[in-house]
Enzyme design. Structure first.
Site, PDB file in Angstrom:
ATOM      1  N   GLY A  23       0.630  -1.240   0.034  1.00 10.42           N
ATOM      2  CA  GLY A  23      -0.006  -0.034  -0.029  1.00 10.42           C
ATOM      3  C   GLY A  23       0.904   1.310  -0.011  1.00 10.42           C
ATOM      4  N   GLY A  25       1.018   5.426   1.663  1.00  9.25           N
ATOM      5  CA  GLY A  25       0.638   6.325   2.698  1.00  9.25           C
ATOM      6  C   GLY A  25       0.979   7.700   2.366  1.00  9.25           C
ATOM      7  N   MET A  27       3.607   9.672   3.433  1.00 12.59           N
ATOM      8  CA  MET A  27       4.902   9.656   3.297  1.00 12.59           C
ATOM      9  C   MET A  27       5.846   8.543   2.705  1.00 12.59           C
ATOM     10  SD  MET A  27       6.061  11.643   6.799  1.00 12.59           S
ATOM     11  CE  MET A  27       5.283  10.485   7.935  1.00 12.59           C
ATOM     12  N   VAL A  30       4.920   0.963   0.889  1.00 19.10           N
ATOM     13  CA  VAL A  30       5.155  -0.085   1.838  1.00 19.10           C
ATOM     14  C   VAL A  30       4.978  -1.452   1.008  1.00 19.10           C
ATOM     15  CG1 VAL A  30       4.405  -1.193   3.932  1.00 19.10           C
ATOM     16  CG2 VAL A  30       3.826   1.101   3.721  1.00 19.10           C
ATOM     17  N   TYR A  94       6.471  -7.066  10.072  1.00 16.31           N
ATOM     18  CA  TYR A  94       5.335  -7.391   9.040  1.00 16.31           C
ATOM     19  C   TYR A  94       4.316  -7.898  10.148  1.00 16.31           C
ATOM     20  CZ  TYR A  94       1.758  -9.114   5.923  1.00 16.31           C
ATOM     21  OH  TYR A  94       0.586  -9.637   5.483  1.00 16.31           O
ATOM     22  N   ASP A 138       1.777  11.569  14.336  1.00 15.70           N
ATOM     23  CA  ASP A 138       1.013  11.290  13.267  1.00 15.70           C
ATOM     24  C   ASP A 138       0.001   9.978  13.673  1.00 15.70           C
ATOM     25  OD1 ASP A 138      -0.266  11.481  10.855  1.00 15.70           O
ATOM     26  OD2 ASP A 138       1.314  10.191   9.921  1.00 15.70           O
ATOM     27  N   LYS A 140      -3.143   7.915  14.068  1.00 13.82           N
ATOM     28  CA  LYS A 140      -4.426   8.005  13.425  1.00 13.82           C
ATOM     29  C   LYS A 140      -4.451   6.298  13.089  1.00 13.82           C
ATOM     30  CE  LYS A 140      -1.544   8.222   9.219  1.00 13.82           C
ATOM     31  NZ  LYS A 140      -1.496   9.067   7.865  1.00 13.82           N
ATOM     32  N   PRO A 141      -5.755   6.173  12.724  1.00 15.33           N
ATOM     33  CA  PRO A 141      -6.032   4.709  12.648  1.00 15.33           C
ATOM     34  C   PRO A 141      -5.067   3.920  11.773  1.00 15.33           C
ATOM     35  CG  PRO A 141      -8.135   5.788  12.690  1.00 15.33           C
ATOM     36  CD  PRO A 141      -6.936   6.904  12.544  1.00 15.33           C
TER      37      PRO A 141
END
Length: 499
Positions: A23, A25, A27, A30, A94, A138, A140-141
């Site tokens: 995925g 994000g 910044m 991943v 991971y 930062d 956040k969920p």
């Protein structure tokens, strides 16, 4: 496999086997990879190229390694970090499981006991890090992973490392740290000094969403969200969910106070209040009270500063703004290369929403009309461009340090003001027929007729003056000013030209 993924795989082939992209994000991108030395799965996070471009690898690695010493059962540890083929990366375990974001998207609201437990365990992790002098910045969920329903706070210190490594040049990347829905007011207004109480606010916002199904402040754009964060008081959680215990509602309200001094002084205090059935707070005792509105000076500062922060957030809107789950649109992707060089310094959207202008640190400008294909380079170079109200022209500072107006669809460039001593510049084009400018080095605020003419000086004072916005019909100018020896602290003011 994309070209970027292939380059990363080749650059780290002796240490990690990149398997697939997981995925992306705000910044970093991943990847799932295998640590060849230790025979384990890891999350390989590679900073976005435009961000890495302004960060020195040595400084970034130096800052990020300070977080490697954080050892806590609810903190995802840092395994490795470094630079390879121009990419800056860091490596974490991971986790087989899901993020809190994914669970929220699926379930919308949690049971009260579960929400409080997750928050308390995350608060314990925050308190441990804060004692070591590390602020997350930062929360956040997306940064809370769930392993067998046990929260693990990820990316600890990454935002701090990026900010420190950038050396105060974050605006050159077109990015800002934090996520609008969960930003503290001081983050939203680009305060330089962020304390542990900022993380408390963000964690309180996450708990608010777990209880009610939505963050404390919603909006259709980053600008709307920021303005609500700094000016509006969140609805009490009991208005949205009557079964929330009074002490939990009181703890949430206190964690979301506008002023850091009015919040819990530590994450542990927040956690203790959640576990104390007798906890109350002045906020819930007086529903009409608002943290920022109690002090008009603070509110004015926040309102103006929000406009400052919006400039650094616009470039990341597509990745940050999250509307209702069932209505979130797919972002528009521009895959063609930009005809400008260097690192982005500014991104401007025309008031009519039909044009996008990018400007790099070399003064090159490129325009794209929404609905059309491709960017085109403007013939004229300049800095700090701002659109006219009709979007047909921009005002900017030329390389020769003159204030000029450039039609975006072609035509002659005209000079509004000639100067060779202007060391700093900002502008905003009002709908009253004037261009308002601010300068540094003992300057002030002035305005020039948009068709040209003499400069009308409105305010003169030492220091740096940056114009941020003009109120409708020229009724006021919002600007920041920082005097000599102010150590970067800015005062936000409103100037009424006709007073």
């Amino acid at each position: 496999m994309t070209e970027v993924t292939s380059r990363i795989s080749a650059a780290l082939a002796d240490r990690y086997l990149v398997e697939r992209r997981l995925g992306e994000g705000g910044m970093a991108t991943v990847y799932l990879a295998e640590d060849l030395k230790h025979k384990r799965k890891v999350a390989l996070k590679v900073l976005r190229p435009e961000l890495a471009a302004v960060l020195g690898a040595e400084r970034f690695v130096q800052e990020i390694t300070t977080t490697a010493s954080l050892q806590h059962p609810h903190i995802l540890p840092l395994f490795d970090s470094g630079e390879a083929d121009g990419f800056l990366y860091y490596v974490m375990p991971y986790i087989e499981g899901e993020t809190l974001r994914e669970k929220l998207d699926r379930e919308t609201q949690f049971g009260i006991e579960e929400a409080v437990r997750i928050t308390s365990e995350a608060a314990d992790a925050l308190h441990h890090a804060h004692q070591q002098g590390v602020i997350h910045r930062d929360i956040k969920p997306e940064n809370i992973l769930l392993q067998n329903d046990r929260p693990m706070v990820a990316d600890f210190g990454i935002a701090l490392a990026v900010s420190a490594a950038a050396g105060g040049r974050m605006t050159e990347t077109g990015l800002s740290l934090g996520t609008p829905h969960y930003m503290s007011p001081e983050q939203a207004t680009a305060e330089k000094d962020i304390s542990a109480r900022s993380d408390v606010y963000s964690l309180g916002s996450v708990l608010y969403e777990m209880l009610t199904g939505e963050p404390p402040h919603m909006g259709n754009s980053a600008q709307q969200i920021i303005m609500k964060i700094v000016t509006d008081t969140a609805r009490p959680v009991t208005e949205l969910r009557r079964s929330v215990p009074p002490n939990v509602a009181a703890a949430v309200a206190k964690s979301l106070e506008k002023l850091p001094a009015d919040r819990f002084q530590s994450a542990k205090e927040f956690s203790d209040a959640l576990a104390n059935p007798g906890f109350t707070s002045a906020t819930t005792a007086m529903p009409g009270a608002a943290g920022a509105s109690g002090d008009p000076r603070w509110r004015t500062r926040f309102v103006a500063a929000a406009l400052v922060a919006v400039v650094t957030l616009v470039a990341a809107v597509a990745g940050w703004v999250r509307g209702p789950t069932n209505a979130a649109p797919e972002p528009t992707r521009f895959d063609e290369p930009l005809p400008v060089s260097g690192v982005f310094l500014q991104l401007e959207v025309a008031p009519d929403g039909r044009s996008l202008l990018v400007a790099d640190i070399n003064g090159q400008l490129a325009l794209r009309r929404f609905g059309e294909t491709g960017f085109r380079t403007l013939d004229t170079e300049g800095y700090a461009p701002r659109f006219a109200p009709d979007g047909r022209a921009v005002v900017l500072l030329s390389p020769e340090r003159s204030v000029i107006v450039v039609p975006v669809d072609g035509g002659p460039t005209r000079t509004l003001m000639r100067t060779t001593g202007m060391s700093g510049f900002s502008a905003a084009w009002g709908d009253d027929g004037y261009v308002y400018i601010g300068v540094s080095g003992g300057g002030g605020i002035g305005r020039i007729p948009e068709g040209g003419g003499p400069v009308d000086t409105l305010h003169v004072a030492p220091g740096t003056h940056l114009v941020k916005a003009v109120l409708p019909r020229g009724r006021g100018v919002l600007f920041t000013t920082s005097g000599e020896g102010a150590s970067g602290v800015a005062t936000l003011q409103v100037l009424h030209p006709e007073d």
